[in-house]
Design an enzyme around this catalytic site. Sequence first.
Site, mmCIF file in Angstrom:
data_model
loop_
_atom_site.group_PDB
_atom_site.id
_atom_site.type_symbol
_atom_site.label_atom_id
_atom_site.label_comp_id
_atom_site.label_asym_id
_atom_site.label_seq_id
_atom_site.Cartn_x
_atom_site.Cartn_y
_atom_site.Cartn_z
ATOM 1 N N MET A 85 5.057 -19.376 5.220
ATOM 2 C CA MET A 85 4.853 -20.147 3.992
ATOM 3 C C MET A 85 5.218 -21.609 4.245
ATOM 4 O O MET A 85 6.110 -21.908 5.015
ATOM 5 C CB MET A 85 5.719 -19.596 2.853
ATOM 6 C CG MET A 85 5.291 -20.093 1.498
ATOM 7 S SD MET A 85 6.114 -19.252 0.130
ATOM 8 C CE MET A 85 7.745 -19.948 0.211
ATOM 9 N N CYS A 86 4.539 -22.479 3.592
ATOM 10 C CA CYS A 86 4.825 -23.897 3.689
ATOM 11 C C CYS A 86 6.022 -24.227 2.814
ATOM 12 O O CYS A 86 6.526 -23.399 2.085
ATOM 13 C CB CYS A 86 3.632 -24.683 3.206
ATOM 14 S SG CYS A 86 2.147 -24.158 4.058
ATOM 15 N N GLN A 87 6.452 -25.469 2.898
ATOM 16 C CA GLN A 87 7.546 -25.885 2.028
ATOM 17 C C GLN A 87 7.176 -27.162 1.288
ATOM 18 O O GLN A 87 6.450 -28.011 1.804
ATOM 19 C CB GLN A 87 8.823 -26.079 2.852
ATOM 20 C CG GLN A 87 9.294 -24.758 3.479
ATOM 21 C CD GLN A 87 10.809 -24.655 3.625
ATOM 22 O OE1 GLN A 87 11.557 -25.481 3.100
ATOM 23 N NE2 GLN A 87 11.256 -23.636 4.329
ATOM 24 N N ASN A 133 2.141 -24.748 -2.307
ATOM 25 C CA ASN A 133 2.265 -23.664 -1.346
ATOM 26 C C ASN A 133 2.016 -22.351 -2.052
ATOM 27 O O ASN A 133 2.266 -22.211 -3.251
ATOM 28 C CB ASN A 133 3.560 -23.730 -0.519
ATOM 29 C CG ASN A 133 4.743 -23.009 -1.122
ATOM 30 O OD1 ASN A 133 4.624 -22.009 -1.800
ATOM 31 N ND2 ASN A 133 5.911 -23.545 -0.861
ATOM 32 N N ALA A 183 -0.987 -22.181 2.423
ATOM 33 C CA ALA A 183 -1.257 -23.522 1.896
ATOM 34 C C ALA A 183 -0.536 -24.581 2.714
ATOM 35 O O ALA A 183 0.563 -24.354 3.155
ATOM 36 C CB ALA A 183 -0.812 -23.598 0.453
#
Lengths: 280, 280
Positions: free
Chosen positions: A1-3, A108, A280
């Site tokens: 996962m993005c941040q 995200n 994302a």
Amino acid sequence: MCQLLGMNCNTPTDIVFSFEGFRKRGGLTDHHVDGFGIGFFEQKGIRLFHDDKPSANSPVADLVRAYQIKSENVIAHIRKATSGRTSLANTHPFVREMWGSYWMFAHNGHLQNFTPARGRYYRPVGNTDSERAFCHILEELRNRSDERPCDDTLFRTLSRLVREIRSHGLFNFILSDGQVMFAHASTLLHYIVRQAPFGEARLLDDDIAVDFSAVTTPNDRVAVIATLPLTENETWQQFACDELVMFRDGAIVRRECPDPPRYLSTEEGLALARAVGASA
Amino acid sequence: MCQLLGMNCNTPTDIVFSFEGFRKRGGLTDHHVDGFGIGFFEQKGIRLFHDDKPSANSPVADLVRAYQIKSENVIAHIRKATSGRTSLANTHPFVREMWGSYWMFAHNGHLQNFTPARGRYYRPVGNTDSERAFCHILEELRNRSDERPCDDTLFRTLSRLVREIRSHGLFNFILSDGQVMFAHASTLLHYIVRQAPFGEARLLDDDIAVDFSAVTTPNDRVAVIATLPLTENETWQQFACDELVMFRDGAIVRRECPDPPRYLSTEEGLALARAVGASA
């Protein structure tokens, strides 16, 4: 996962301290190595830096640190691509003009089967679900009004749109027009509001501390939003799942939250992101 | 008067050599000290750097040099403000999305009494005549079509719009959608097309030379557009007053020029800019 990282303040503030911890997660203390982006509002203008290198050792990120840009609204995003290729057109934050102001957005999560009709005013340039969601939000807001509505109307309309979009999956996002900042959580998102009396804060991801009382005035108020808390000795608040918040001048001015609120642990949030292949 | 720089190529090319000479005019070899901006297309994405510091000693410009971004379409602008304040929202190049692509625009000159009706699709964020002209062009193009028309239609429509806008004053500009690059001269604008056999070029503004044959392939073709020639040992072509040109893949593919063409000397061009208080 993005941040995600966001900052909304009542006075131009540099984000270097928070960004230093955040960028370390791009390749050093965490694995978000597929590029990053950061956008600053400066009055009505914007400054945008994108890089396909990991933020931990990106020369663009070095410039951000060296430059100490002061801004009242900042949005940053570091990316861990799980599907699709890294390209500049797909790099957050995204920007468009609406009602004579720039709007900036980073996401995200992962939206499935989300294919809104092609917009009249706003069309994606890249091919992410994130940019599609951003354009859809702007299109719907613009369709409803030729001028920026008041904060109240804006919040209510956005709330309805977000409810529709999040039915397609995970939709953690930060959105700003340089005046207000919206944050919405599907899984993990935290915030802190720093104001007088200011104390010392120590980064979780780096051996850096800052004494905010030495670099602020008693009137300053700064809200920082991040996927996961950035400091170890402050109390961060967690957004509930499906909570939408609007910040102005470093304070929460509107919020909408399911009753009763539901909070995910970090492990649950990360597992959920992995399960849907959040990219994302 | 400000200065413009553009590059359109058939293969991703770094603009460092041209930009090194160009940026020197921002505070060292010339007096355009009120900031600069440079935008790069990378496939469909864009990378944009703005700075309110003089380009000659800007850390952002240093980054552009260090990064050696390769791009097929680049637009840069250095600013000498003669009226109005320097602000990020007024810094060229400007960017908007149209037909699912980003469009980028930079202008030098000055438009008087140019107040187009407020657009439905595009509105200025800052308060320059330049951004008004850019938004007006996009608005009119977008009003005529839901999809990007062919190059021929695009050129003819733009030509009509430009004729209307330049009746308001000086309108030197560069415009690109990442596929083609338009350049229009009211006063001073020059270009060069570099292709095999490549030779050596020496900058006018710095003691730097490059042997293009060592850094190119025989198929490369690069058009460079600049307010004033950047090298001392190459033959630059001058645009005629009111000439509109469209470049694609480093070559001129459309042009429209008054008959007979009229050319200004550098002195005449600069005097004309001073007379109207050109401030773009």
